[in-house]
Write a protein that holds these residues in place. Sequence first.
Motif, PDB file in Angstrom:
ATOM      1  N   GLU A   1       7.417  -2.160  -0.696  1.00  0.00           N
ATOM      2  CA  GLU A   1       8.488  -1.941   0.277  1.00  0.00           C
ATOM      3  C   GLU A   1       7.960  -1.941   1.700  1.00  0.00           C
ATOM      4  N   VAL A   2       8.852  -2.259   2.628  1.00  0.00           N
ATOM      5  CA  VAL A   2       8.567  -2.196   4.044  1.00  0.00           C
ATOM      6  C   VAL A   2       9.783  -1.535   4.689  1.00  0.00           C
ATOM      7  N   ALA A   3       9.557  -0.632   5.659  1.00  0.00           N
ATOM      8  CA  ALA A   3      10.677   0.100   6.263  1.00  0.00           C
ATOM      9  C   ALA A   3      10.376   0.352   7.736  1.00  0.00           C
TER      10      ALA A   3
ATOM     11  N   SER B   1      13.026   5.085  12.265  1.00  0.00           N
ATOM     12  CA  SER B   1      14.181   5.223  13.137  1.00  0.00           C
ATOM     13  C   SER B   1      14.254   6.665  13.615  1.00  0.00           C
ATOM     14  N   PRO B   2      14.899   6.957  14.753  1.00  0.00           N
ATOM     15  CA  PRO B   2      15.750   6.021  15.485  1.00  0.00           C
ATOM     16  C   PRO B   2      15.011   5.106  16.467  1.00  0.00           C
ATOM     17  N   GLY B   3      13.711   5.290  16.701  1.00  0.00           N
ATOM     18  CA  GLY B   3      13.033   4.573  17.792  1.00  0.00           C
ATOM     19  C   GLY B   3      12.343   3.277  17.409  1.00  0.00           C
ATOM     20  N   ASN B   4      12.300   2.957  16.096  1.00  0.00           N
ATOM     21  CA  ASN B   4      11.581   1.750  15.639  1.00  0.00           C
ATOM     22  C   ASN B   4      10.138   1.709  16.118  1.00  0.00           C
ATOM     23  N   ARG B   5       9.496   2.879  16.110  1.00  0.00           N
ATOM     24  CA  ARG B   5       8.122   2.924  16.630  1.00  0.00           C
ATOM     25  C   ARG B   5       7.087   2.500  15.596  1.00  0.00           C
ATOM     26  N   TYR B   6       7.409   2.707  14.325  1.00  0.00           N
ATOM     27  CA  TYR B   6       6.448   2.421  13.260  1.00  0.00           C
ATOM     28  C   TYR B   6       7.059   1.543  12.176  1.00  0.00           C
ATOM     29  N   LEU B   7       6.166   0.892  11.456  1.00  0.00           N
ATOM     30  CA  LEU B   7       6.562   0.157  10.265  1.00  0.00           C
ATOM     31  C   LEU B   7       5.827   0.814   9.096  1.00  0.00           C
ATOM     32  N   TRP B   8       6.584   1.255   8.101  1.00  0.00           N
ATOM     33  CA  TRP B   8       5.982   1.821   6.887  1.00  0.00           C
ATOM     34  C   TRP B   8       5.894   0.704   5.845  1.00  0.00           C
ATOM     35  N   ALA B   9       4.864   0.736   5.005  1.00  0.00           N
ATOM     36  CA  ALA B   9       4.785  -0.251   3.924  1.00  0.00           C
ATOM     37  C   ALA B   9       4.051   0.382   2.748  1.00  0.00           C
ATOM     38  N   THR B  10       4.416  -0.055   1.537  1.00  0.00           N
ATOM     39  CA  THR B  10       3.812   0.549   0.346  1.00  0.00           C
ATOM     40  C   THR B  10       3.364  -0.503  -0.663  1.00  0.00           C
ATOM     41  N   ASN B  11       2.449  -0.059  -1.525  1.00  0.00           N
ATOM     42  CA  ASN B  11       1.916  -0.886  -2.598  1.00  0.00           C
ATOM     43  C   ASN B  11       1.928  -0.056  -3.881  1.00  0.00           C
ATOM     44  N   ARG B  12       2.019  -0.717  -5.020  1.00  0.00           N
ATOM     45  CA  ARG B  12       1.994  -0.017  -6.303  1.00  0.00           C
ATOM     46  C   ARG B  12       0.883  -0.605  -7.150  1.00  0.00           C
ATOM     47  N   ALA B  13       0.320   0.238  -8.053  1.00  0.00           N
ATOM     48  CA  ALA B  13      -0.670  -0.274  -9.004  1.00  0.00           C
ATOM     49  C   ALA B  13       0.070  -0.667 -10.272  1.00  0.00           C
ATOM     50  N   ARG B  14      -0.375  -1.760 -10.881  1.00  0.00           N
ATOM     51  CA  ARG B  14       0.263  -2.197 -12.122  1.00  0.00           C
ATOM     52  C   ARG B  14      -0.166  -1.343 -13.308  1.00  0.00           C
ATOM     53  N   ASN B  15      -1.257  -0.602 -13.134  1.00  0.00           N
ATOM     54  CA  ASN B  15      -1.793   0.221 -14.213  1.00  0.00           C
ATOM     55  C   ASN B  15      -1.771   1.682 -13.747  1.00  0.00           C
TER      56      ASN B  15
ATOM     57  N   SER C   1       0.537 -17.422   2.326  1.00  0.00           N
ATOM     58  CA  SER C   1      -0.519 -17.979   1.470  1.00  0.00           C
ATOM     59  C   SER C   1       0.107 -18.353   0.134  1.00  0.00           C
ATOM     60  N   ASP C   2      -0.612 -19.134  -0.663  1.00  0.00           N
ATOM     61  CA  ASP C   2      -0.081 -19.562  -1.971  1.00  0.00           C
ATOM     62  C   ASP C   2       0.284 -18.345  -2.803  1.00  0.00           C
ATOM     63  N   GLY C   3       1.467 -18.340  -3.350  1.00  0.00           N
ATOM     64  CA  GLY C   3       1.883 -17.259  -4.237  1.00  0.00           C
ATOM     65  C   GLY C   3       1.880 -15.884  -3.597  1.00  0.00           C
ATOM     66  N   SER C   4       2.084 -15.790  -2.289  1.00  0.00           N
ATOM     67  CA  SER C   4       2.000 -14.476  -1.623  1.00  0.00           C
ATOM     68  C   SER C   4       3.145 -13.556  -2.044  1.00  0.00           C
ATOM     69  N   GLY C   5       4.290 -14.132  -2.429  1.00  0.00           N
ATOM     70  CA  GLY C   5       5.367 -13.330  -3.016  1.00  0.00           C
ATOM     71  C   GLY C   5       6.150 -12.445  -2.064  1.00  0.00           C
ATOM     72  N   PRO C   6       6.826 -13.013  -1.048  1.00  0.00           N
ATOM     73  CA  PRO C   6       7.677 -12.187  -0.176  1.00  0.00           C
ATOM     74  C   PRO C   6       8.658 -11.384  -1.031  1.00  0.00           C
ATOM     75  N   ARG C   7       8.753 -10.075  -0.795  1.00  0.00           N
ATOM     76  CA  ARG C   7       9.573  -9.244  -1.692  1.00  0.00           C
ATOM     77  C   ARG C   7      10.737  -8.557  -0.972  1.00  0.00           C
ATOM     78  N   HIS C   8      10.397  -7.746   0.042  1.00  0.00           N
ATOM     79  CA  HIS C   8      11.441  -7.073   0.815  1.00  0.00           C
ATOM     80  C   HIS C   8      11.145  -7.311   2.286  1.00  0.00           C
ATOM     81  N   LEU C   9      12.178  -7.163   3.139  1.00  0.00           N
ATOM     82  CA  LEU C   9      11.959  -7.377   4.555  1.00  0.00           C
ATOM     83  C   LEU C   9      12.875  -6.494   5.385  1.00  0.00           C
ATOM     84  N   VAL C  10      12.485  -6.290   6.638  1.00  0.00           N
ATOM     85  CA  VAL C  10      13.323  -5.564   7.603  1.00  0.00           C
ATOM     86  C   VAL C  10      13.306  -6.339   8.911  1.00  0.00           C
TER      87      VAL C  10
END
Length: 383
Positions: free
Chosen positions: A277-279, A282-296, A210-219
């Motif tokens: 972040e997105v992670a 391992s070792p099985g690659n069963r899940y994807l972890w992802a996080t968000n931060r508040a600016r305030n 989407s416009d300005g979605s801002g890709p930051r980190h990837l795995v």
Amino acid sequence: MIMVKPVNPILLLLLSSFITATFAARHKLVVGSFSTELIHTLEYDDVDNTLTKLTHSFVGAASSWLTLNHDKTKLYGTDWNAKEPTFVSYDVSNPHDIKVEKRIVAGTLCSNTRNVFALADQQAPYTVYGNYYYGDAKCSTVFSVDGNGTLKEVIQDYAYLPGSAVHGTAITLDGRFLVSADTKGNLVWTHAIDRDTGLLSSVSAIQGPSDGSGPRHLVTKVSSGNGQPLVYVVLEEASAVAQYAIRDDGTLYPVGDKISYPLLPAGLDPAGYWADEVALSSPGNRYLWATNRARNDSLKGYISAFRLGRDSGLIEEQLFLRETSTSGGFANSIAASPFDDEIAALTDNSTGLVQIWHVDKGVLAHLEIPDNQSCCANVVWLD
Ligand SMILES: *[C@@H]1O[C@H](CO)[C@@H](O)[C@H](O)[C@H]1NC(C)=O
Ligand SMILES: *[C@@H]1O[C@H](CO)[C@@H](O)[C@H](O)[C@H]1NC(C)=O
Ligand SMILES: *[C@@H]1O[C@H](CO)[C@@H](O)[C@H](O)[C@H]1NC(C)=O
Ligand SMILES: *[C@@H]1O[C@H](CO)[C@@H](O)[C@H](O)[C@H]1NC(C)=O
């Protein structure tokens, strides 16, 4: 007739205690900081669920980002407070005494910028890829390493587009492609890696979802279904995760049922957040972890985990989206453990803490590292 040999009971006892011992393990992890020039060495005991600080090393650099090489003997990082963008090479073979081996000032194609990220190729020639943010940050740098793995020299400087700023990269498992998350350019780039030299050549770029979605980190991961590389991207501005597959020619295309998956409960304004972040577990690659931060700091950050399809590798279900105990500050970075798909480490620099999270049980262990509130940036697991 089958002869069954009687088993020596002492041997059995020894075997069973050995088996128990292999499950009861202590794991070392290190965490850098945004301003104090320390790297902290921590230990997580996966039986007692305790996280303790063992020591810290004075390294003369604020390591806002740290990454490990293939055999976990060297760390490469940033120096957040350096006047010019500086990459720092550490020896971590003794985690109780982490030593600086080399500092390289780089970023000649940018101006007034700061380096924020590095990634070490896990295959020979173990090239290191570095990125910049803030100011004019349209460039990236490729470094060679010496026979010991110490950062050696700049072997390539290259530019994206005016206005670009890449905050994170990942390499496909087959080692063919480097994918780059261009936060300010709202693009995901693919570069082909020359396997002999580590040098890059540009292949393509795709717009964020989407416009300005801002890709930051990837795995990246390989789909065991069709063998295609997959890329999961955290979108800083959209507070979401998107997934792509990579065609044989290196071009990316979106995959899955949804364009993106939210890292913010419905009704909250993404403008108040900056997903981090997105992670991949391992070792099985069963899940994807992802996080968000508040600016305030008066708001909380978020942590989420997704279940990935066993064959497809695609996101099948968002397991949870939970508040973190703080805003996350500049961090709320997540690092999947290498030994248990269900375990990951979360960092915060608003109060200075590291937590061990379990995909079902939530927080297993919590460690405050006040360190004048400058800890903690990102964790890397040594074992
Ligand atoms: C390993 O590192 C040491 C110390 O920096 C250096 O003297 C030596 O040349 C390196 N060895 C190789 C093979 O690069
Ligand atoms: C953070 O939120 C509080 C409470 O809504 C508000 O008073 C404060 O101005 C905000 N701070 C910033 C930097 O936006
Ligand atoms: C967290 O790190 C950022 C980046 O250096 C810094 O601006 C901020 O002050 C830190 N937070 C605290 C509470 O020290
Ligand atoms: C924390 O700040 C105090 C006061 O500025 C200083 O004396 C102390 O050395 C700092 N501690 C660390 C770990 O940086």
